[in-house]
Design an enzyme around this catalytic site. Structure first.
Site, mmCIF file in Angstrom:
data_model
loop_
_atom_site.group_PDB
_atom_site.id
_atom_site.type_symbol
_atom_site.label_atom_id
_atom_site.label_comp_id
_atom_site.label_asym_id
_atom_site.label_seq_id
_atom_site.Cartn_x
_atom_site.Cartn_y
_atom_site.Cartn_z
ATOM 1 C CD GLU A 61 -95.655 15.885 21.237
ATOM 2 O OE1 GLU A 61 -95.007 14.872 20.892
ATOM 3 O OE2 GLU A 61 -96.401 16.506 20.475
ATOM 4 N N GLY A 62 -94.830 12.321 25.397
ATOM 5 C CA GLY A 62 -94.187 11.610 26.485
ATOM 6 C C GLY A 62 -94.820 11.958 27.816
#
Length: 393
Positions: free
Chosen positions: A372-373
């Site tokens: 998620e990054g």
């Protein structure tokens, strides 16, 4: 003369964080914690060691209303942002793999359908996904394109009234057990989303083995070889890369709370161990170096929790911005993994055993730090907000 006082039951009691919660939010937290105490905690070490996701618990999670719980309608509970965050915190306090499952099911698979799907797609999938009768996954990351999804190679081309999908995705939670995959692909009109049911000819999923992190979770690679999809498979409201990125924002919000659950569980374990472990004639909790570690970790945990609550209230007001979510994910995951690693040192050699959770949490958080990054990407998002200059585009 040495004095002693009763220890805090919860390290978050240090700043009385629970006083900032509503009665409903506290009840959500208690309900999820009780379920996990009964059904997960006695077995999670075995599942982690065996590399097994407890799929049999999915309907139970559905009955508790945990799947897509922050969404409205279609069988979803519709709880507020903080209530959802607290559920994520309790799930990850048991194991990051369980919170990852719930995040992918609710904030990626279900949210993509709820936000961008047709009414027919919502009616077909959302009630089943909310009940745990079906499992979803989300295919965005590719083998060569993680932080730069705009460079994805997966393509969908029109063929009469159908679409033909080719490409591959990597590091997909729930991939091989999913009944439906939300797949993002480049088209002549930009990035578009498609719902691909399992069993569709040309669609295959392969589990990724030999993981040292998120072992009690299913992680897969997805392949699409001339997969023919009807026009009705396209998510009609998803246009451009902003659509999948908005889904990631939902999942990142859950991580802001979830990572703190792993940190809190590690700290509680270290506190209990330090109180029972005797060296040089007294518990190691009475030594200055140990207390410094515990105090520093408690301050980091409580600070992260106050940050999470603030962002949760902003989200409930519809005021949260992407860079604020990035700041929350960057800070809280970074602090959580540091806490888990430090707790391992308090446990000494026993800290490497699955009898105790800190090293399992630390291993799991290595994945949370990346997905998620990555921390690097979130750092640059915050940097751009501060300076107005993009360093990665």
């Amino acid at each position: 003369m040495r004095t002693s006082t009763p220890p805090l039951k919860d390290p978050l009691d240090l700043l009385d964080v629970s006083s900032a919660l509503t009665a409903e939010e506290r009840e959500i937290q208690r309900t999820v914690a009780r379920f996990l105490s009964d059904h997960v905690r006695p077995h999670i070490g075995e599942w982690f060691e065996a590399g097994r996701f407890p799929r049999e618990l999915v309907p139970e999670l559905g009955r508790l209303g945990l799947l897509g719980m922050h969404l409205e309608g279609y069988g979803c509970a519709g709880v507020n942002a903080v209530g959802y965050g607290l559920a994520c915190m309790e799930l990850e306090a048991a194991d990051s793999g369980l919170r990852s499952f719930a995040s992918v099911q609710g904030s990626l698979s279900m949210y993509s359908i709820r936000a961008y799907g047709s009414e027919e797609q919502k009616q077909e999938w959302l009630p089943r996904l909310a009940a745990g009768e079906a499992i979803g996954c989300f295919g965005l990351t590719e083998p060569d394109h993680g932080s730069d999804p705009a460079a994805m190679r997966t393509r969908a081309v029109r063929d009469g009234g159908d679409w033909i999908l080719n490409g591959s995705k990597m590091w997909i939670t729930n991939g091989s057990i999913a009944d439906v995959a939300t797949v993002w692909a480049g088209t002549e009109d930009g990035v578009r989303g498609f719902l691909v049911p399992s069993g569709t000819p040309g669609f295959t999923a392969q589990d990724i083995k030999q993981k040292m992190s998120l072992r009690a979770s299913v992680t897969s690679g997805l392949s699409f070889d001339d997969v023919r999809l009807p026009a009705s498979a396209q998510l009609p409201e998803a246009t451009g890369l902003r659509a999948p990125l908005s889904c990631l924002g939902e999942a990142r919000f859950g991580i802001i709370f979830g990572a703190l659950g792993a940190a809190r569980d590690s700290l509680q374990s270290a506190l209990a161990y330090a109180d029972s472990r005797t060296q040089f004639g007294r518990p190691i909790s009475g030594f200055q170096l140990t207390q410094k570690k515990l105090a520093d970790m408690a301050l980091s945990l409580n600070s992260g929790m106050l940050l999470a609550l603030h962002l949760g209230r902003l989200k409930e007001q519809g005021r949260i911005r992407p860079e604020q979510v990035s700041a929350g994910k960057l800070n809280n995951v970074r602090e959580a993994i540091a806490i888990a690693r430090e707790c391992r040192t308090i446990l000494g050699a026993n800290g490497i055993s699955l009898e105790y959770p800190p090293l399992r949490h630390a291993n799991n958080l290595e994945s949370v730090l990346t997905y998620e990054g990555t921390s690097e990407i979130h750092t640059l998002v915050v940097g751009q907000a501060l300076t107005g200059q993009s360093a990665y585009r």
